[in-house]
Design a protein around this motif. Structure first.
Motif, PDB file in Angstrom:
ATOM      1  N   VAL A   1      10.444   9.841  -4.300  1.00  0.00           N
ATOM      2  CA  VAL A   1      11.435   8.772  -4.444  1.00  0.00           C
ATOM      3  C   VAL A   1      11.953   8.344  -3.080  1.00  0.00           C
ATOM      4  N   ALA A   2      11.811   7.056  -2.792  1.00  0.00           N
ATOM      5  CA  ALA A   2      12.304   6.497  -1.526  1.00  0.00           C
ATOM      6  C   ALA A   2      13.582   5.695  -1.721  1.00  0.00           C
ATOM      7  N   SER A   3      13.853   5.308  -2.985  1.00  0.00           N
ATOM      8  CA  SER A   3      15.055   4.510  -3.264  1.00  0.00           C
ATOM      9  C   SER A   3      15.368   4.573  -4.746  1.00  0.00           C
ATOM     10  N   HIS A   4      16.675   4.571  -5.058  1.00  0.00           N
ATOM     11  CA  HIS A   4      17.147   4.562  -6.447  1.00  0.00           C
ATOM     12  C   HIS A   4      18.333   3.617  -6.519  1.00  0.00           C
ATOM     13  N   SER A   5      18.247   2.608  -7.366  1.00  0.00           N
ATOM     14  CA  SER A   5      19.348   1.653  -7.494  1.00  0.00           C
ATOM     15  C   SER A   5      19.609   1.333  -8.953  1.00  0.00           C
ATOM     16  N   ILE A   6      20.848   0.985  -9.240  1.00  0.00           N
ATOM     17  CA  ILE A   6      21.263   0.601 -10.592  1.00  0.00           C
ATOM     18  C   ILE A   6      22.116  -0.645 -10.481  1.00  0.00           C
TER      19      ILE A   6
ATOM     20  N   ALA B   1       0.835  -1.191   0.000  1.00  0.00           N
ATOM     21  CA  ALA B   1       0.000   0.000   0.000  1.00  0.00           C
ATOM     22  C   ALA B   1       0.872   1.243   0.000  1.00  0.00           C
ATOM     23  N   GLU B   2       0.563   2.184  -0.886  1.00  0.00           N
ATOM     24  CA  GLU B   2       1.253   3.469  -0.973  1.00  0.00           C
ATOM     25  C   GLU B   2       2.710   3.346  -1.398  1.00  0.00           C
ATOM     26  N   THR B   3       3.095   2.212  -1.992  1.00  0.00           N
ATOM     27  CA  THR B   3       4.479   2.019  -2.451  1.00  0.00           C
ATOM     28  C   THR B   3       4.473   1.336  -3.806  1.00  0.00           C
ATOM     29  N   VAL B   4       5.253   1.857  -4.757  1.00  0.00           N
ATOM     30  CA  VAL B   4       5.371   1.231  -6.077  1.00  0.00           C
ATOM     31  C   VAL B   4       6.841   1.071  -6.437  1.00  0.00           C
ATOM     32  N   THR B   5       7.109   0.074  -7.239  1.00  0.00           N
ATOM     33  CA  THR B   5       8.446  -0.165  -7.762  1.00  0.00           C
ATOM     34  C   THR B   5       8.411   0.019  -9.270  1.00  0.00           C
ATOM     35  N   ILE B   6       9.341   0.820  -9.781  1.00  0.00           N
ATOM     36  CA  ILE B   6       9.387   1.111 -11.224  1.00  0.00           C
ATOM     37  C   ILE B   6      10.762   0.714 -11.751  1.00  0.00           C
ATOM     38  N   ASP B   7      10.783  -0.109 -12.780  1.00  0.00           N
ATOM     39  CA  ASP B   7      12.028  -0.580 -13.379  1.00  0.00           C
ATOM     40  C   ASP B   7      12.227   0.014 -14.764  1.00  0.00           C
TER      41      ASP B   7
ATOM     42  N   ILE C   1      19.645  -2.670 -14.946  1.00  0.00           N
ATOM     43  CA  ILE C   1      18.277  -2.483 -14.483  1.00  0.00           C
ATOM     44  C   ILE C   1      18.303  -1.352 -13.464  1.00  0.00           C
ATOM     45  N   GLU C   2      17.569  -0.289 -13.756  1.00  0.00           N
ATOM     46  CA  GLU C   2      17.492   0.872 -12.879  1.00  0.00           C
ATOM     47  C   GLU C   2      16.130   0.854 -12.188  1.00  0.00           C
ATOM     48  N   THR C   3      16.138   0.899 -10.883  1.00  0.00           N
ATOM     49  CA  THR C   3      14.897   0.747 -10.118  1.00  0.00           C
ATOM     50  C   THR C   3      14.664   1.946  -9.208  1.00  0.00           C
ATOM     51  N   LEU C   4      13.449   2.481  -9.283  1.00  0.00           N
ATOM     52  CA  LEU C   4      13.009   3.511  -8.352  1.00  0.00           C
ATOM     53  C   LEU C   4      11.880   2.939  -7.502  1.00  0.00           C
ATOM     54  N   ILE C   5      11.922   3.198  -6.208  1.00  0.00           N
ATOM     55  CA  ILE C   5      10.792   2.906  -5.333  1.00  0.00           C
ATOM     56  C   ILE C   5      10.173   4.242  -4.945  1.00  0.00           C
ATOM     57  N   LEU C   6       8.887   4.414  -5.270  1.00  0.00           N
ATOM     58  CA  LEU C   6       8.162   5.636  -4.940  1.00  0.00           C
ATOM     59  C   LEU C   6       7.188   5.357  -3.799  1.00  0.00           C
ATOM     60  N   LYS C   7       7.071   6.320  -2.896  1.00  0.00           N
ATOM     61  CA  LYS C   7       6.100   6.209  -1.811  1.00  0.00           C
ATOM     62  C   LYS C   7       5.163   7.423  -1.846  1.00  0.00           C
ATOM     63  N   ARG C   8       3.871   7.143  -1.627  1.00  0.00           N
ATOM     64  CA  ARG C   8       2.909   8.248  -1.584  1.00  0.00           C
ATOM     65  C   ARG C   8       2.866   8.768  -0.148  1.00  0.00           C
TER      66      ARG C   8
END
Length: 475
Positions: A469-474, A436-442, A454-461
């Motif tokens: 943006v709560a996290s950014h990884s590559i 809930a309130e969290t998505v992962t975008i690749d 693979i670049e990943t962002l985790i977004l939180k509402r």
């Protein structure tokens, strides 16, 4: 938010199986590696596996999920688990100097850091001993003398009289040599072979029937592997003798067995809690922060995971357990040192974990929501690409803002970006809401120093309704 395991009926299991097969076939068609397998275990303990491609390029024999491959350094997880069982039985002591077991050997005094090494520093690669596998003369002998078995003391001979890399226990250097020494100690402590101990303690009780020692130059069940696009088995024999690997790896297995093993081990069915905690908590410094006693600890988009990867000429493997979701995934490919195989194994476990977690817990997003989230992510990444760090700071979560002040954000982000180099291209891959309130975008991204990532962002509402943006990884 605690994960509540949903009921998995036959229909849901079939959906996961079908999606895993479709994804594996898609990756095979795109990357064109010889063959690959993926195994998984669900929260309720049910397991399955899928395969694609061929077991042998010459005969075009279809690869089956039950076909074993050499698992490389994943074998260290068996060695470590057996060693920790011996420790919990009082037969070994993690912090006792190994001189007790090896001090009478004629070569012991010539071992780097000999008198300061403990079993713990061997298991977590903090002994300071160089890796015999990196020695040029070892590599030459390995390819030249494939018809010959080797004595394990001969492996140790490659590091004798060498200068320690650092003081024992003070740093990290991954070395198969550490585990060769552990294997010898296990045999001294038990009076039995290492393979006997692992079979009796682990393989037989857990019914890992498709996992067996790779201690011969002829292993009829193992499929052909391809090292730099050349077959590793010729005339029925390996052109690199697996027997030389021993306690540094030393097993062939299937992905379903590896996934089952990961769940058994890291969910607490193999070791007492005290010793599982020792395994997961005995990390060191630098790269060693992510390595315990024979376990790689990865912080990723699905939380923390425990497992190990493996490489043996011609084969790549990876297995991980995701405690937050109580699932395990393993992947293998019968190719090595090719861009296609490397790309597959780099993200395979996450790719298939995403399928399973998505089926179990993901919230459904509308197309409009997906497009909005994709735009939010891409807009933030464009700021980072352009070096607009102050503006990008405004788009991070309150939790990150509390951790990194605005004036220090640039100095925090830049070293991370320098590792991959200048941005070149980015292609949206997917967006999934796992909580809930969290998505992962690749994204499939390319950088000057990392052409395929693979670049990943985790977004939180957050409370104001905005996604940040709560996290950014590559990787």
């Amino acid at each position: 938010m605690a994960f509540q395991s949903p009921k998995i009926d036959d229909e849901k299991f079939a959906q996961i199986f079908q999606k895993a097969q479709a994804k594996l076939d898609e990756l095979h068609a795109s990357l064109k590696f010889p063959g690959g397998c993926v195994g998984f275990v669900l929260p309720d303990g049910r397991s399955g596996s899928v395969s694609t491609g061929v077991a042998d390029l010459k005969t075009q024999t279809k690869l089956k999920p039950s076909d074993p491959m050499l698992a490389g350094s994943i074998g260290k997880t068996f060695v470590s688990a057996a060693t920790l069982q011996l420790a919990q039985e009082g037969k070994l002591n993690l912090d006792e100097k190994i001189e007790r077991w090896l001090g009478n050997e004629s070569w012991f005094a010539r071992l780097p850091n000999a008198k300061d090494i403990t079993l713990r520093t061997l298991l977590n690669h903090s002994s300071g001993i160089p890796n015999h596998v990196d020695d040029g003369s070892f590599q030459k002998a390995m390819f030249k003398s494939f018809g010959k078995d080797i004595k394990y003391e001969e492996l140790i001979a490659y590091v004798l009289d060498k200068k320690p890399l650092f003081e024992a226990g003070k740093n990290f250097n991954y070395a198969d040599t550490n585990y060769i020494l552990v294997g010898i100690i296990v045999e001294r402590a038990t009076g039995k072979t290492l393979y006997y101990e692992i079979a009796q303690r682990i393989l037989k009780p857990l019914r890992l029937d498709d996992t067996f020692p790779s201690n011969k130059n002829v292993l009829p069940r193992v499929v052909n592997g391809y090292f730099q696009n050349k077959p590793i088995i010729a005339g029925g024999k390996f052109t690199v003798n697996p027997q030389w690997e021993w306690a540094g790896g030393g097993f062939a297995s299937t992905t379903e067995d590896l996934a089952r093993w990961a769940k058994f081990l890291y969910a607490g069915d193999v070791l007492q809690k005290k010793y599982l905690d020792e395994m997961l908590g005995s990390t060191t410094v630098g790269e060693g922060k992510g390595y315990g006693l024979g376990v790689e600890i990865v912080q990723g988009k699905f939380g923390k995971s425990h497992g190990h990867d493996g490489e043996f000429p011609g084969y790549l493997s990876d297995m991980r357990y995701f405690p937050q979701y109580k699932i395990a995934v393993a992947a293998q490919v019968n190719a090595d040192e090719t861009p296609e195989a490397s790309k597959f194994i780099a993200s395979a476990v996450d790719d298939f974990a995403q399928i399973i977690i998505g089926e179990l817990v993901a919230e459904k997003l509308s197309e409009a929501e997906k497009l909005n989230l994709q735009k939010t992510a891409e807009d933030w990444l464009k700021l980072v690409d352009a070096g607009k760090f102050a503006e990008s700071w405004e788009g991070i979560s309150a939790e990150l803002k509390a951790k990194y002040a605005k004036e220090k954000w640039q100095s925090t982000v830049q070293p991370f970006l320098k590792k991959v180099g200048n941005f070149k291209s980015r292609k949206f891959k997917n967006v999934i809401a796992f909580e809930a309130e969290t998505v992962t975008i690749d994204f499939e991204s390319s950088f000057a120093k990392l052409s395929s990532a693979i670049e990943t962002l985790i977004l939180k509402r957050e409370k104001d309704g905005k996604w940040r943006v709560a996290s950014h990884s590559i990787k």
